[in-house]
Design a protein around this motif. Structure first.
Motif, short mmCIF file in Angstrom:
data_model
loop_
_atom_site.label_atom_id
_atom_site.label_comp_id
_atom_site.label_asym_id
_atom_site.label_seq_id
_atom_site.Cartn_x
_atom_site.Cartn_y
_atom_site.Cartn_z
N LEU A 29 -15.41 -39.66 8.16
CA LEU A 29 -14.15 -40.21 8.67
C LEU A 29 -14.08 -40.10 10.20
O LEU A 29 -13.61 -41.01 10.87
N ASP A 30 -14.57 -38.98 10.72
CA ASP A 30 -14.54 -38.79 12.18
C ASP A 30 -15.45 -39.78 12.91
O ASP A 30 -15.23 -40.10 14.07
N SER A 31 -16.49 -40.24 12.19
CA SER A 31 -17.43 -41.17 12.85
C SER A 31 -16.82 -42.57 13.01
O SER A 31 -17.35 -43.39 13.75
N TYR A 32 -15.73 -42.83 12.33
CA TYR A 32 -15.10 -44.15 12.41
C TYR A 32 -14.07 -44.17 13.55
O TYR A 32 -12.91 -43.88 13.35
N GLN A 33 -14.57 -44.48 14.72
CA GLN A 33 -13.70 -44.54 15.90
C GLN A 33 -13.36 -46.00 16.20
O GLN A 33 -14.19 -46.89 15.98
N VAL A 34 -12.18 -46.22 16.69
CA VAL A 34 -11.73 -47.59 16.99
C VAL A 34 -11.58 -47.75 18.50
O VAL A 34 -10.96 -46.91 19.15
N TYR B 93 -2.44 -49.55 17.02
CA TYR B 93 -3.55 -50.51 16.90
C TYR B 93 -4.64 -49.94 16.00
O TYR B 93 -5.18 -50.64 15.13
N ALA B 94 -4.98 -48.66 16.21
CA ALA B 94 -6.05 -48.03 15.42
C ALA B 94 -5.71 -48.07 13.93
O ALA B 94 -6.55 -48.39 13.09
N PHE B 95 -4.45 -47.75 13.60
CA PHE B 95 -4.03 -47.78 12.19
C PHE B 95 -4.15 -49.20 11.63
O PHE B 95 -4.74 -49.42 10.56
N LEU B 96 -3.62 -50.17 12.37
CA LEU B 96 -3.61 -51.55 11.88
C LEU B 96 -5.02 -52.13 11.79
O LEU B 96 -5.35 -52.84 10.85
N PHE B 97 -5.86 -51.77 12.77
CA PHE B 97 -7.24 -52.29 12.74
C PHE B 97 -8.02 -51.69 11.57
O PHE B 97 -8.75 -52.38 10.87
N ARG B 98 -7.87 -50.36 11.38
CA ARG B 98 -8.59 -49.74 10.26
C ARG B 98 -8.10 -50.30 8.92
O ARG B 98 -8.85 -50.37 7.96
N TYR B 99 -6.86 -50.71 8.88
CA TYR B 99 -6.30 -51.25 7.64
C TYR B 99 -6.73 -52.70 7.41
O TYR B 99 -7.16 -53.06 6.32
N THR B 100 -6.63 -53.54 8.46
CA THR B 100 -6.87 -54.98 8.28
C THR B 100 -8.28 -55.42 8.64
O THR B 100 -8.71 -56.49 8.21
N VAL C 287 -2.33 -44.67 2.83
CA VAL C 287 -2.06 -43.23 2.73
C VAL C 287 -3.16 -42.42 3.41
O VAL C 287 -2.88 -41.51 4.19
N ILE C 288 -4.41 -42.79 3.15
CA ILE C 288 -5.50 -41.99 3.74
C ILE C 288 -5.57 -42.18 5.26
O ILE C 288 -5.82 -41.23 6.00
N LEU C 289 -5.30 -43.38 5.75
CA LEU C 289 -5.34 -43.63 7.20
C LEU C 289 -4.23 -42.85 7.90
O LEU C 289 -4.47 -42.21 8.93
N LEU C 290 -3.03 -42.91 7.35
CA LEU C 290 -1.90 -42.22 7.98
C LEU C 290 -2.08 -40.71 7.91
O LEU C 290 -1.72 -39.98 8.85
N SER C 291 -2.63 -40.23 6.82
CA SER C 291 -2.79 -38.80 6.65
C SER C 291 -3.91 -38.24 7.53
O SER C 291 -3.71 -37.25 8.23
N TYR C 292 -5.07 -38.89 7.53
CA TYR C 292 -6.21 -38.32 8.24
C TYR C 292 -6.20 -38.62 9.74
O TYR C 292 -6.35 -37.72 10.55
N TYR C 293 -6.03 -39.88 10.07
CA TYR C 293 -6.17 -40.27 11.49
C TYR C 293 -4.88 -40.08 12.29
O TYR C 293 -4.93 -40.05 13.52
N HIS C 294 -3.74 -39.99 11.64
CA HIS C 294 -2.48 -39.91 12.39
C HIS C 294 -1.71 -38.64 12.11
O HIS C 294 -0.56 -38.50 12.55
N ASP C 295 -2.36 -37.72 11.38
CA ASP C 295 -1.78 -36.40 11.15
C ASP C 295 -0.34 -36.43 10.66
O ASP C 295 0.47 -35.60 11.08
#
Lengths: 85, 183
Positions: A20-25, B34-41, B131-139
């Motif tokens: 997951l950490d390797s996926y940077q945007v 942007y990071a959330f939306l890009f990882r999602y879409t 859920v996983i994006l908001l939980s992991y990448y956005h704490d």
């Protein structure tokens, strides 16, 4: 990002965390509000599939694709002559 | 990232007419949004449009934000998530009407292909992906995610559990093929 608390569901998933950490945007630079021309440009320049792609792939389709306009033009010409005379 | 209290202060300033406060909020939140939306879409232009739409909606509905009811970050992500759902519904309508004139989609992933985490996330069901994006990448906590997605906290937890299980399965598959290809 700290994922070391007791309630953290990722705490035990060290391998998954690495992935997951390797996926940077990379965030591009863009303004808060897009201009009308920006929106139009992004709409016009978005790549799309060729609607005639499948038609041109087959030999019959290709013949139809190239001959149909000629047949149509010929039909219009004959019709217009017939109506005028 | 600015603290919750600072974000609230800037939002109050903006509600009172300070335009520069909105600029500060934009500079702090455009990247995570942007990071959330890009990882999602997985769509750069769509993500940019959605961030811009989110801030337009924030401006229009600025009087509705009440300090203390939800955190500013949660409020902003809620607007972005709802905008994304609306755009996706419109897109699905276009898919039905004009399937040939839509932007080219990436090729489907074969079972034997190596799966990166990016692809693995995109293969998750939409409700698990958010859920996983908001939980992991956005704490964000389960409560905050529940507020954004407008679902019960228990549902957030079960979706997170399922998403982690799915991702682990995909990642293990990748490692298996990775080690297999070495021979």
């Amino acid at each position: 990002m700290d994922h070391s608390t007791n309630s953290d569901p990722f705490q035990e998933e060290k391998e998954l965390q690495l992935h997951l950490d390797s996926y940077q945007v990379e965030v591009p630079d863009f303004p808060m509000q897009a201009t009308w021309s920006d929106r139009l440009a992004s709409f016009l320049f978005t790549p799309t599939t060729n609607p005639f792609g499948e038609l041109v792939v087959s030999s019959q389709g290709a013949v139809l694709f190239y001959i149909a306009p000629l047949v149509f033009a010929l039909a219009v010409t004959i019709l217009s002559y017939a109506l005028l005379s | 990232m600015i603290s919750t209290e600072r974000a609230d202060d800037y939002m109050i300033s903006y509600q009172q007419g300070d335009i520069s406060a909105l600029g500060i909020l934009y500079e702090h939140y455009r990247e995570p949004l942007y990071a959330f939306l890009f990882r999602y879409t997985q769509d750069e232009q769509l993500s940019i449009d959605l961030v811009q739409d989110t801030f337009i909606k924030l401006q229009k509905s600025r009087s509705f934000y009440t300090v203390g009811r939800v955190q500013f970050k949660t409020y902003l992500f809620q607007i972005a998530y709802n905008s994304m759902l609306t755009k996706q519904k419109k897109k699905q309508l276009w898919v039905k009407l004009l399937p040939k004139l839509l932007p080219t989609a990436p090729p489907p992933v074969s079972v034997t292909d190596k799966i990166s985490i990016r692809v693995a996330i995109s293969l998750l069901e939409e409700k698990q992906r958010a859920v996983i994006l908001l939980s992991y990448y956005h704490d964000l906590s389960s409560k905050e995610i529940a507020d954004i997605l407008q679902i019960p906290v228990g549902t957030v937890k079960s979706r997170l559990h399922t998403a982690i299980k799915q991702l682990k399965k995909q990642v293990c598959k990748e490692d298996f093929h990775g080690s297999f290809n070495e021979f």
